[in-house]
Design a protein around this motif. Structure first.
Motif, PDB file in Angstrom:
ATOM      1  N   SER A  15       0.839  -1.192   0.000  1.00 19.24           N
ATOM      2  CA  SER A  15       0.000   0.000   0.000  1.00 19.24           C
ATOM      3  C   SER A  15       0.877   1.245   0.000  1.00 19.24           C
ATOM      4  O   SER A  15       2.045   1.197   0.430  1.00 19.24           O
ATOM      5  CB  SER A  15      -0.911   0.011   1.222  1.00 19.24           C
ATOM      6  OG  SER A  15      -0.157   0.250   2.401  1.00 19.24           O
ATOM      7  N   PRO A  16       0.337   2.375  -0.442  1.00 14.96           N
ATOM      8  CA  PRO A  16       1.126   3.611  -0.367  1.00 14.96           C
ATOM      9  C   PRO A  16       1.605   3.922   1.048  1.00 14.96           C
ATOM     10  O   PRO A  16       2.751   4.315   1.243  1.00 14.96           O
ATOM     11  CB  PRO A  16       0.146   4.668  -0.882  1.00 14.96           C
ATOM     12  CG  PRO A  16      -0.746   3.916  -1.827  1.00 14.96           C
ATOM     13  CD  PRO A  16      -0.927   2.575  -1.177  1.00 14.96           C
ATOM     14  N   LYS A  17       0.744   3.718   2.038  1.00 12.39           N
ATOM     15  CA  LYS A  17       1.136   3.984   3.425  1.00 12.39           C
ATOM     16  C   LYS A  17       2.292   3.084   3.851  1.00 12.39           C
ATOM     17  O   LYS A  17       3.248   3.540   4.492  1.00 12.39           O
ATOM     18  CB  LYS A  17      -0.040   3.795   4.368  1.00 12.39           C
ATOM     19  CG  LYS A  17       0.281   4.140   5.818  1.00 12.39           C
ATOM     20  CD  LYS A  17      -0.916   3.958   6.720  1.00 12.39           C
ATOM     21  CE  LYS A  17      -0.610   4.433   8.145  1.00 12.39           C
ATOM     22  NZ  LYS A  17       0.560   3.785   8.745  1.00 12.39           N
ATOM     23  N   SER A  18       2.206   1.808   3.501  1.00  9.96           N
ATOM     24  CA  SER A  18       3.288   0.882   3.851  1.00  9.96           C
ATOM     25  C   SER A  18       4.597   1.297   3.190  1.00  9.96           C
ATOM     26  O   SER A  18       5.670   1.222   3.802  1.00  9.96           O
ATOM     27  CB  SER A  18       2.931  -0.540   3.437  1.00  9.96           C
ATOM     28  OG  SER A  18       1.842  -1.021   4.193  1.00  9.96           O
TER      29      SER A  18
ATOM     30  N   ALA B  21       9.973   3.513   4.268  1.00  7.62           N
ATOM     31  CA  ALA B  21      11.080   4.400   3.895  1.00  7.62           C
ATOM     32  C   ALA B  21      11.820   4.905   5.129  1.00  7.62           C
ATOM     33  O   ALA B  21      13.001   5.260   5.051  1.00  7.62           O
ATOM     34  CB  ALA B  21      10.566   5.577   3.075  1.00  7.62           C
ATOM     35  N   GLY B  22      11.131   4.954   6.274  1.00 10.18           N
ATOM     36  CA  GLY B  22      11.791   5.289   7.530  1.00 10.18           C
ATOM     37  C   GLY B  22      11.961   6.773   7.761  1.00 10.18           C
ATOM     38  O   GLY B  22      11.816   7.601   6.853  1.00 10.18           O
TER      39      GLY B  22
ATOM     40  N   VAL C 216       4.581  17.436  -1.577  1.00  7.58           N
ATOM     41  CA  VAL C 216       3.507  17.069  -0.659  1.00  7.58           C
ATOM     42  C   VAL C 216       3.979  15.944   0.258  1.00  7.58           C
ATOM     43  O   VAL C 216       4.613  14.990  -0.205  1.00  7.58           O
ATOM     44  CB  VAL C 216       2.247  16.585  -1.430  1.00  7.58           C
ATOM     45  CG1 VAL C 216       1.130  16.224  -0.454  1.00  7.58           C
ATOM     46  CG2 VAL C 216       1.768  17.637  -2.420  1.00  7.58           C
ATOM     47  N   ASP C 217       3.657  16.057   1.532  1.00  4.91           N
ATOM     48  CA  ASP C 217       3.921  14.986   2.480  1.00  4.91           C
ATOM     49  C   ASP C 217       2.603  14.249   2.711  1.00  4.91           C
ATOM     50  O   ASP C 217       1.749  14.723   3.467  1.00  4.91           O
ATOM     51  CB  ASP C 217       4.464  15.564   3.788  1.00  4.91           C
ATOM     52  CG  ASP C 217       4.827  14.477   4.802  1.00  4.91           C
ATOM     53  OD1 ASP C 217       4.441  13.309   4.592  1.00  4.91           O
ATOM     54  OD2 ASP C 217       5.481  14.814   5.811  1.00  4.91           O
ATOM     55  N   CYS C 218       2.448  13.098   2.083  1.00  2.00           N
ATOM     56  CA  CYS C 218       1.173  12.374   2.157  1.00  2.00           C
ATOM     57  C   CYS C 218       1.000  11.636   3.483  1.00  2.00           C
ATOM     58  O   CYS C 218      -0.034  10.999   3.696  1.00  2.00           O
ATOM     59  CB  CYS C 218       1.037  11.416   0.972  1.00  2.00           C
ATOM     60  SG  CYS C 218       0.767  12.262  -0.605  1.00  2.00           S
ATOM     61  N   ARG C 219       1.982  11.744   4.387  1.00  2.03           N
ATOM     62  CA  ARG C 219       1.760  11.287   5.757  1.00  2.03           C
ATOM     63  C   ARG C 219       0.816  12.242   6.468  1.00  2.03           C
ATOM     64  O   ARG C 219       0.077  11.858   7.377  1.00  2.03           O
ATOM     65  CB  ARG C 219       3.067  11.224   6.540  1.00  2.03           C
ATOM     66  CG  ARG C 219       4.099  10.237   6.044  1.00  2.03           C
ATOM     67  CD  ARG C 219       5.377  10.351   6.852  1.00  2.03           C
ATOM     68  NE  ARG C 219       5.906  11.712   6.841  1.00  2.03           N
ATOM     69  CZ  ARG C 219       6.989  12.107   7.516  1.00  2.03           C
ATOM     70  NH1 ARG C 219       7.646  11.223   8.260  1.00  2.03           N
ATOM     71  NH2 ARG C 219       7.417  13.339   7.449  1.00  2.03           N
TER      72      ARG C 219
ATOM     73  N   PRO D 214       8.253   9.371   0.740  1.00  2.00           N
ATOM     74  CA  PRO D 214       9.616   9.453   0.196  1.00  2.00           C
ATOM     75  C   PRO D 214      10.141   8.141  -0.371  1.00  2.00           C
ATOM     76  O   PRO D 214      11.268   8.089  -0.841  1.00  2.00           O
ATOM     77  CB  PRO D 214      10.440   9.862   1.412  1.00  2.00           C
ATOM     78  CG  PRO D 214       9.742   9.177   2.540  1.00  2.00           C
ATOM     79  CD  PRO D 214       8.276   9.282   2.208  1.00  2.00           C
ATOM     80  N   ALA D 215       9.355   7.072  -0.280  1.00  2.00           N
ATOM     81  CA  ALA D 215       9.776   5.834  -0.944  1.00  2.00           C
ATOM     82  C   ALA D 215       9.805   6.067  -2.450  1.00  2.00           C
ATOM     83  O   ALA D 215       9.006   6.847  -2.986  1.00  2.00           O
ATOM     84  CB  ALA D 215       8.807   4.707  -0.610  1.00  2.00           C
TER      85      ALA D 215
END
Length: 260
Positions: A39-42, A47-48, A58-61, A249-250
């Protein structure tokens, strides 16, 4: 408005290959059920923290992100779609078909890249890759890679398998060619209707954070539905991003299957 005559003019070969997808798309996600997906979140989490500051625009976190994607183009209505995206400042990801599309509309492909959208691979002739051997898969993906690079100067890093069907062989060849595999979470089934309001409703009913929306810019009802989709999702607080930005950032990993 798109005239009936314009609809009839759609490329016959494209209609033929995509008719197969229209009949079987209900089974799409089941076609990769045995494959591991990310998933995008995973992807972002993996990426850490050391990747902080490498999120791009954009920071999608933190932002409520969603990705708008278009398959099987470009087509004659794609310039109108690009006008809308430019006006609304919305980036998108275009999974392009090689034969009769990339080759037919090279100026549109150049424009897609020039205006900051992600140019991606949807094979050469829309064959179901899991029905092919390794050399045939390589041909379907490789020819489109080469055609897009010739036009834009850059090979895609993303592909979308027709009907969403992947297996170990498809994954192996994708990895070899430097391609990540991208599925979706929202489909409007726009291959079955020219009703733009229905297409809009289907998208809005399924939209969620980190979602990947699948549309086709080659069908008559789709492009007119896009302004309303964008307006409502913006009203709901969504930020539109490309698929790579959704993962940041992955960086997309070759061979990986991404699905919300």
């Amino acid at each position: 408005m798109v005239s009936k005559k314009s609809v009839v003019r759609r490329t016959a070969s494209t209609a033929a290959v995509l008719a197969v997808a229209a009949v079987t798309l209900a089974l799409t996600l089941g076609g990769c059920s045995s494959m591991d997906t990310t998933s995008p979140k995973s992807a972002r989490d993996d990426a850490g923290s050391e990747a902080d500051g490498k999120f791009g625009s954009v920071d999608c976190r933190k932002a409520k992100c969603i990705a708008l994607t278009f398959d099987a183009g470009p087509g004659e209505d794609t310039p109108q779609l690009l006008d809308t995206l430019k006006k609304e400042k919305v980036p998108a990801t275009f999974f392009l078909l090689g034969k009769n599309h990339v080759l037919k509309y090279p100026d549109v492909v150049r424009r897609i890249a020039r205006e900051g959208h992600e140019v991606a691979n949807h094979t050469w002739t829309h064959q179901v890759l899991t029905d092919l051997d390794a050399d045939e898969i390589r041909e379907e993906l490789g020819r489109t890679q080469d055609a897009i690079k010739k036009i834009t100067g850059r090979k895609p890093v993303l592909m979308r398998p027709p009907q969403g069907r992947v297996d170990d062989e498809v994954t192996k060849v994708s990895k070899e060619l430097g391609l990540s595999q991208v599925l979706w979470s929202v489909t409007a089934k726009d291959y079955k209707t020219t009703d733009s309001e229905l297409i809009k409703k289907r998208v809005l009913d399924q939209a969620g954070q980190d979602g990947i929306i699948l549309l086709h810019d080659i069908y008559a009802g789709t492009v007119p539905a896009v302004p309303g989709i964008i307006a409502e999702l913006k009203k709901r607080g969504y930020t539109f991003v490309t698929v790579p930005q959704l993962l940041a950032p992955a960086e997309p990993k070759p061979g990986e299957v991404y699905r919300p």
